[in-house]
Scaffold this active site. Structure first.
Site, PDB file in Angstrom:
ATOM      1  N   HIS A 294     -16.675 101.856  25.175  1.00  0.00           N
ATOM      2  CA  HIS A 294     -15.364 101.614  24.318  1.00  0.00           C
ATOM      3  C   HIS A 294     -15.650 100.443  23.586  1.00  0.00           C
ATOM      4  O   HIS A 294     -16.437  99.476  24.002  1.00  0.00           O
ATOM      5  CB  HIS A 294     -14.343 101.354  25.151  1.00  0.00           C
TER       6      HIS A 294
ATOM      7  N   SER B 175      -9.394 101.483  18.543  1.00  0.00           N
ATOM      8  CA  SER B 175      -8.339 101.529  19.981  1.00  0.00           C
ATOM      9  C   SER B 175      -7.152 101.310  19.482  1.00  0.00           C
ATOM     10  O   SER B 175      -6.688 102.415  18.981  1.00  0.00           O
ATOM     11  CB  SER B 175      -9.108 100.213  20.353  1.00  0.00           C
TER      12      SER B 175
ATOM     13  N   ASP C  58     -16.571 106.051  27.359  1.00  0.00           N
ATOM     14  CA  ASP C  58     -15.364 105.412  27.141  1.00  0.00           C
ATOM     15  C   ASP C  58     -14.473 106.297  27.983  1.00  0.00           C
ATOM     16  O   ASP C  58     -14.234 107.543  27.836  1.00  0.00           O
ATOM     17  CB  ASP C  58     -15.050 105.575  25.783  1.00  0.00           C
TER      18      ASP C  58
END
Ligand SMILES: *[C@@H]1O[C@H](CO)[C@@H](O)[C@H](O)[C@H]1NC(C)=O
Ligand SMILES: *[C@@H]1O[C@H](CO)[C@@H](O)[C@H](O)[C@H]1NC(C)=O
Ligand SMILES: *[C@@H]1O[C@H](CO)[C@@H](O)[C@H](O)[C@H]1NC(C)=O
Length: 351
Positions: free
Chosen positions: A323, A191, A293
């Site tokens: 995610h 991320s 995601d």
């Protein structure tokens, strides 16, 4: 279930999106629910409230010199004036003595604003990577937004590489008996940590002549946070997916980017800069994408622009992954991811 898709050169990669949402155990649902409250409050109060709530959402664990799950850890101060430290993970397997160990510098995720190297979540993930890839993992406690905006987190990453490049590394107890392969260092992150890994790799690649030992052999970007003003198809289609939403994303970019900048800032929208020219020394990349995601279109674009620039890049897709799937132990794609990281590290070391 866990297909790995490697798009061949020239063909446009595409995800086969499963029809159903993945089953998430109720414990994870609860965690996600609490985390979404934290994010929501942070958006409203610009990060302030997160300090009081942090212990509930983000429990921390101390470093432990004794092996836990086959890995020992130690915290090391990199720069006492900026209060930067790293947590180092070393496999306890006695067979590693005398073996040249790869080094993976890890940047945790959390919207540039949450979590730390001592978060239980990231302690667990780095421990897993260290054990599975049989590598020394250096997890960076970079400075968080909104207090520290662009480019402080990137500067912290470079400071850590400089530390590894220096002789100070010899004074670190936990590393003193090990042979570290600084000639094949890897940067990794998930991320926002993937975003940081990308930018630190570019800075390193721009200044290769300044490094004595540290050579980057690869970067591992797990669902990296990239963005832009235009919404992608997947951002719109999957808005409201677990963990991530456009609202929170917009807040996080505001918290991190300089005042007045929009999401087309080079920190978020990295694509034009790559198209203009990417350094010769920019290392091979592994890009991990999840079918649920909302950021997946940015990941595919990243893969494509690197490919067009002639860079070595591998795309790995987990169709059922949300995610930050690796945060949830029930998500068995995490095992696949560990194998993938191990394989990538082995394949990209010159020896
Ligand atoms: C340590 O941090 C200070 C303050 O942020 C910075 O000015 C300095 O350059 C850093 N030193 C090193 C060696 O990275
Ligand atoms: C690591 O970073 C977090 C968040 O910025 C901070 O609260 C914590 O004090 C840092 N830990 C150390 C040991 O510096
Ligand atoms: C992985 O997860 C899927 C779906 O949750 C499940 O059907 C499958 O049995 C799991 N596989 C393993 C090896 O645990």
């Amino acid at each position: 279930m866990h297909t790995t898709l490697i798009a061949s050169m020239g063909s446009k990669p595409s995800l086969q999106v499963p029809m159903k949402w993945p089953k998430i155990p109720w414990t994870d649902r609860l965690l996600l629910f609490m985390f979404s409250i934290l994010l929501d409050l942070s958006c409203r109060f610009n990060g302030i409230i997160s300090c009081c709530l942090r212990p509930f959402f983000d429990p921390r664990t101390a470093a432990n010199p004794n092996p836990v799950s086959g890995v020992c850890t130690s915290d090391i101060t990199i720069n006492s004036s900026s209060n930067l430290y790293v947590r180092v993970f070393v496999p306890s397997d006695t067979n590693i003595k005398g073996r040249l160990m790869p080094v993976i510098v890890y940047f945790h995720g959390g919207w540039f604003s949450f979590f730390s190297a001592s978060s239980c979540t990231y302690d667990t993930i780095c421990r897993m990577i260290s054990r599975e890839a049989c590598a020394v993992v250096v997890s960076v406690n970079y400075s968080l937004a909104p207090k520290n905006k662009f480019p402080v987190a990137y500067d912290d990453g470079i400071d850590v590489l400089r530390f590894l490049d220096s002789d100070q590394i010899r004074s670190i107890d936990i590393l003193s008996n090990l042979e570290l392969d600084f000639g094949s260092c890897f940067l990794a992150g998930d991320s926002s940590g993937g975003n940081i890994a990308h930018h630190v790799a570019r800075r390193w690649a721009l200044s290769t002549q300044n490094w004595k030992k540290v050579q980057l052999a690869g970067i591992i970007l797990i669902q990296p946070l990239f963005g832009g003003e235009d919404r992608t198809e997947s951002e719109i289609r999957l808005d409201g997916a677990p963990v991530i939403s456009m609202k929170v994303g917009d807040w996080a970019w505001k918290a991190f980017l300089p005042h007045g900048a929009d999401r087309n800032h080079e920190a978020a929208n990295v694509f034009d800069a790559i198209k203009l020219g990417i350094e010769e020394a920019f290392p091979p990349a592994l890009v991990v994408v999840g079918g649920f995601d909302p950021l997946q279109d940015w990941h595919l674009r990243y893969y494509e622009v690197l490919k067009v620039k002639g860079k070595q890049v591998k795309l790995v897709e987990y169709p059922y992954a949300i995610h930050a799937f690796y945060v949830f132990p029930e998500y068995n794609d995490t095992g696949k991811l560990m194998e993938e990281i191990k394989g990538f590290v082995q394949a990209n070391r010159p020896i």
